[in-house]
Design an enzyme around this catalytic site. Structure first.
Site, PDB file in Angstrom:
ATOM      1  CD  GLU A 141       3.236  -4.001   0.021  1.00  0.00           C
ATOM      2  OE1 GLU A 141       2.242  -3.987   0.516  1.00  0.00           O
ATOM      3  OE2 GLU A 141       3.582  -2.644  -0.445  1.00  0.00           O
ATOM      4  CG  ASP A 281       4.587   4.935   5.047  1.00  0.00           C
ATOM      5  OD1 ASP A 281       5.479   4.223   5.124  1.00  0.00           O
ATOM      6  OD2 ASP A 281       3.711   4.837   4.508  1.00  0.00           O
ATOM      7  CD  GLU A 374       1.103   7.660  -4.653  1.00  0.00           C
ATOM      8  OE1 GLU A 374       2.246   6.783  -3.749  1.00  0.00           O
ATOM      9  OE2 GLU A 374       0.136   7.527  -4.355  1.00  0.00           O
ATOM     10  CD  GLU A 395      -2.183   5.796   3.148  1.00  0.00           C
ATOM     11  OE1 GLU A 395      -1.685   4.751   3.437  1.00  0.00           O
ATOM     12  OE2 GLU A 395      -3.049   5.976   1.910  1.00  0.00           O
TER      13      GLU A 395
END
Length: 582
Positions: A141, A281, A374, A395
């Site tokens: 992150e 991802d 989600e 996204e």
């Protein structure tokens, strides 16, 4: 009797008048359509601009210099130490934030043309930001949000063609980025070269630190750390990220699949089920983007094999389920909101039809619930009982932008308008934009994530006003921070990025406006110099004997990424393209 010359003359002039009149009317109609489209873009870009500043101004008023805004209570959270920390363990006692949302907003301010605020933010960070803090943070992150934000902003600050900063800039942001990168190196001190998921910014890896990490966590560092090496001239940052990526790739199964979680000390898998969603991802995303950014064929080879495996074992029509990396057997049939990045990735490899197919399914789910939940259980056609939230994720907006850039189909602007309207209807509050806690009731949660400004607003704005991309060629990191594609950063510039190979670019003017999201990478890796006819298996599909993956119509086969030509479905049910090479 033949008509008189005068009659012929009259009819000729009448016909000519009709042609001119018809052409004029047609041109006027086309001009009217163009005018309406331009007006619509202007209206929507201003609407997104207002969204960004509603979020940004409230952050600066109620939360800065802390990390993120709590819009319902108009307070703040020092969340950098909480990102990815689901159990909220080992939280610091005296950490007062690192202006996370401001860092994340830097490139968005440039995209929106607010160079004055960008400059003001750069000077503040230069004078006040420090990473010498006793705070345990997620390497992943902090890399994508903080390091990526600083590196991208430094590049924008030193852009000699745009001069976003008028004062004397002396690489302060790059110095901060290098200080952070130096602290990251502690995480890579493992027997395998795979980095720990957590480090303390002041003291390094803590005693008894967990050795568990995700595929994304150790396989999505190459863009930011590679860029840092290119900018500083110090190869060590890219070297450790590349070593970790190579080790991770060596752990793939015989099917070219990777799991979701692993042990960085033992170099062993913990979770064998995998997909294209959470935990994996950005691994796929960074392979293809690293190939574009750095030109290394090694990245393309990894991506090509991994993408083939995804299409073979995860894809089911427009959807992608999860599967066991060892057997390829389906494990979980579920949609996760993070998967919505995939159509955007497919645009980069030229698989436009497949990207459109999946994107439309995601948008249908968005329309059904008003936002994208989600997790949605595909086999049961129901929401996941505990993951009904929508944390303002970007996204779907990201993939919408990529598809519009590649196709210029105005339908994608309608999708963007729908997303903008939903965000304003369901998530906008007096103190900013709040996450949705439950999509069935639209109950809100007191959190405005920094990526809402870094990504969601940025992608939506670029959908309606792409002037930032004019004359530039950027790739965006997984956190939406732009990095320029430069010849000087390449070992060998991919052929898809040289003008002679832009067969789908119609004019020099278009070529100058082209960006990485509209220039599909189509390396002709399979021709081998042969001059006979042969079957090419594309990067988008391989021949598959399993009935549930075989095609039935041409539309299911998409675009071949080695040639950018449409594939067809054979009588035997396989997608492919027969080439005769002269």
């Amino acid at each position: 009797m033949s008509p008189s010359k005068s009659a012929v003359r009259v009819w000729t002039w009448a016909l000519l008048f009709l042609v001119i009149f018809s052409t004029t009317i047609t041109n006027m109609a086309m001009s009217e359509v163009g005018f309406r489209e331009a007006a619509k873009k202007k209206y929507m870009s201003e609407k997104v601009r207002k969204m960004f500043y509603h979020a940004y101004d409230n952050y600066m008023t109620h939360a800065f210099p802390h990390d993120e805004l709590k819009p319902l209570t108009k307070t703040f959270t020092d969340s950098l130490s909480e990102l990815g920390n689901l159990k909220l363990e080992h939280l610091p006692q005296h950490y007062n934030g690192s202006a996370l949302t401001l860092i994340e907003s830097l490139s968005s301010l440039v995209v929106l043309g607010n160079y004055t605020e960008f400059e003001r933010a750069v000077w503040w960070l230069s004078d006040n930001l420090t990473f010498d803090v006793d705070a345990r943070i997620s390497l992943f992150e902090c890399n994508i949000r903080v390091l990526g934000g600083l590196v991208s902003a430094h590049i924008l600050a030193t852009d000699s063609t745009s001069r976003f900063i008028q004062g004397t800039y002396k690489n302060q942001l790059l110095n901060l980025a290098e200080d952070l990168g130096q602290r990251f190196l502690w995480a890579f001190d493992t027997p395998t070269g795979l980095p720990y998921a957590w480090i303390n910014l002041k003291y390094g890896v803590m005693e008894n630190e967990t050795t568990e990490t995700s595929t994304s966590g150790c396989g999505s560092l190459i863009l930011e750390m590679g860029a840092l090496s290119r900018l500083t001239g110090d190869s060590k940052y890219e070297a450790v990220a590349l070593r970790a990526l190579r080790k991770l790739w060596s752990m793939r199964s015989s099917l070219d699949l990777l799991g979701t979680t692993l042990d960085v000390v033992k170099g062993e898998w913990i979770e064998y089920s995998s997909g294209i969603g959470a935990g994996v991802d950005s691994f796929y995303e960074y392979l293809i983007k690293a190939h574009i950014l750095f030109g290394r064929e090694e990245f393309w080879d990894m991506f090509h094999s991994a993408y083939l495996a995804v299409q073979k074992y995860f894809r089911h029509g427009p959807w992608y389920h999860e599967a066991d990396m060892r057997t390829g057997k389906a494990t979980y049939w579920q949609l996760t909101s993070l998967q919505a990045f995939w159509p955007g990735l497919q645009i980069l490899v030229g698989d436009i039809a497949a990207a459109n197919s999946s994107h439309r399914e995601f948008f249908h789910v968005w329309e059904r619930f008003g936002v994208l939940p989600e997790r949605y259980l595909l086999d049961r056609e129901m929401l996941h009982p505990t993951e009904k939230y929508y944390p303002l994720r970007p996204e779907l907006a990201e993939s919408t932008l990529y598809l519009y850039q590649a196709t210029k189909d105005p339908w994608y602007m309608e999708v963007g308008e729908s997303i903008v309207n939903s965000l304003n209807t369901y998530t906008k509050v007096e103190g900013g934009f709040a996450s949705v806690k439950d999509v069935t009731t639209m109950q809100l949660e007191d959190h405005q994530h920094s990526f809402f400004l870094a990504e969601t607003c940025k992608y939506l704005y670029l959908l309606f006003d792409d002037s930032f991309l004019a004359g530039k060629n950027y790739i965006f990191t997984t956190e939406g921070h732009p990095l320029p594609v430069r010849n000087s950063w390449h070992e060998r510039l991919p052929e898809a990025y040289t003008p002679t190979n832009w067969s789908y670019v119609k004019s020099e003017n278009q070529a100058k406006r082209a960006s990485a999201m509209s220039l599909q990478v189509c390396p002709d890796t399979l021709t081998g110099g042969r001059n006979d006819g042969y079957w090419v298996e594309s990067a988008c599909h391989v021949r598959d004997a399993r009935a549930d993956h075989m095609c039935q119509t041409d539309e299911e086969c998409g675009i071949d990424s080695t040639t950018c030509r449409k594939r067809t479905c054979s009588m035997a049910g396989y997608c492919g393209l027969w080439l005769f090479i002269a």
